[in-house]
Enzyme design. Structure first.
Site, PDB file in Angstrom:
ATOM      1  CB  SER A  77      29.248 -21.719  12.942  1.00 20.49           C
ATOM      2  OG  SER A  77      28.533 -20.547  13.240  1.00 20.49           O
TER       3      SER A  77
ATOM      4  CE1 TYR B 255      29.287 -23.225  17.973  1.00 21.91           C
ATOM      5  CE2 TYR B 255      29.092 -21.221  16.663  1.00 21.91           C
ATOM      6  CZ  TYR B 255      28.729 -22.534  16.911  1.00 21.91           C
ATOM      7  OH  TYR B 255      27.816 -23.151  16.091  1.00 21.91           O
TER       8      TYR B 255
END
Ligand code: NAI
Length: 246
Positions: free
Chosen positions: A144, A157
């Site tokens: 990501s 995350y």
């Protein structure tokens, strides 16, 4: 085109980006193993769509973060199919659970690390020996923009995805001589269930392409990296974010 006896495993493939990747790899000629955790109905729909397009796919249900289950189900599959080769692995399964650190509970940290980072270890560890023996393999890890830039409210995350990026680069060095490439794909905002709580109208002003991406656009890039055409690309992180961050 690969023969039907060569397999591609996509984790978290019942919906979203994983589903688009599974459909694309089936169109590329792979027998796709659709991993999913719980949603039988969605997984069946993914298979149905692949079969409708003339492809072949099978379901493989396990939780990537549960090491015992990965060993039992995926390791068991390898034992039951000694003549089959999984030559493509797409580590796509992921979750986010956002909060500022001051409110982030230990379970929010553990869950995100266990799924995104340790899940990638559990699955890749189970498959790597066969790839090494086969002297060919393609591993693509879906990371990501958060793992490259760091995003406030996503310490868990961002850390998990940055961890996968480090693992990608390390593993690429270990297995390069055996014809195995290991790369990461870092999406920005892609239209899936994961981003349904984000207002595209507001967020897109930051994106040069002025829109969110489609799962199929990510699947095209993954398909290329998973193909024989990408034989000299390894240890790379390739962004796909409409110009949001480079
Ligand atoms: P999604 O939430 O629609 O799909 C994620 C899939 O992973 C779901 O099918 C889910 O059931 C599965 N999954 C979650 N935990 C699992 C586990 N423990 N075992 C097996 N499967 C599990 O989300 P999306 O957007 O399709 O995400 C796919 C990947 O792309 C994730 O790794 C995500 O972090 C990444 N990503 C997504 C972006 C976006 O904008 N949608 C942006 C950047 C990265």
């Amino acid at each position: 085109m690969s023969s039907r006896s060569t397999f591609a495993l996509v984790t978290g493939a019942a919906r979203g980006i994983g589903k688009a990747i599974a459909i694309k790899l089936a169109a590329d000629g792979y027998h796709v193993l659709i991993n999913y955790r719980s949603n039988d109905a969605e997984a069946e729909k993914t298979i149905a769509q692949i079969v409708e397009n003339g492809g072949v796919a099978s379901l493989l249900k396990f939780n990537v973060s549960d090491r015992e289950e990965v060993t039992r189900v995926l390791g068991g599959w390898l034992e039951q199919h000694p003549d089959s080769v999984i030559e493509v692995l797409i580590n796509n399964a992921g979750i986010r659970n956002d909060n500022l650190l001051m409110w982030m509970e230990p379970a929010d940290w553990d869950g995100v690390i266990d799924t995104n980072l340790t899940g990638m270890y559990n699955v890749t560890k189970t498959l790597i020996n066969q790839m090494l023996l086969n002297r060919y393999g393609r591993i693509v890890n879906i990371v990501s923009l958060s793992g490259l830039k760091g995003v406030a409210g996503q310490m868990n995350y961002s850390a998990a995805k940055a961890g996968v990026i480090g693992a990608t680069k390390a593993l690429a060095q270990e297995v390069g001589k055996r014809g195995i490439t290991v790369n990461a794909v870092a999406p920005g905002y892609i239209k899936t269930d994961m981003t349904q709580d984000i207002n595209e109208k507001e967020a897109k002003v930051m994106i040069p392409a002025n829109r969110f991406g489609e799962p199929e656009e990510v699947a095209e890039l993954v398909s290329f990296l998973a193909s024989r055409k990408a034989s000299y690309i390894t240890a790379e992180v390739i962004s796909i974010n409409g110009g949001l961050y480079s």
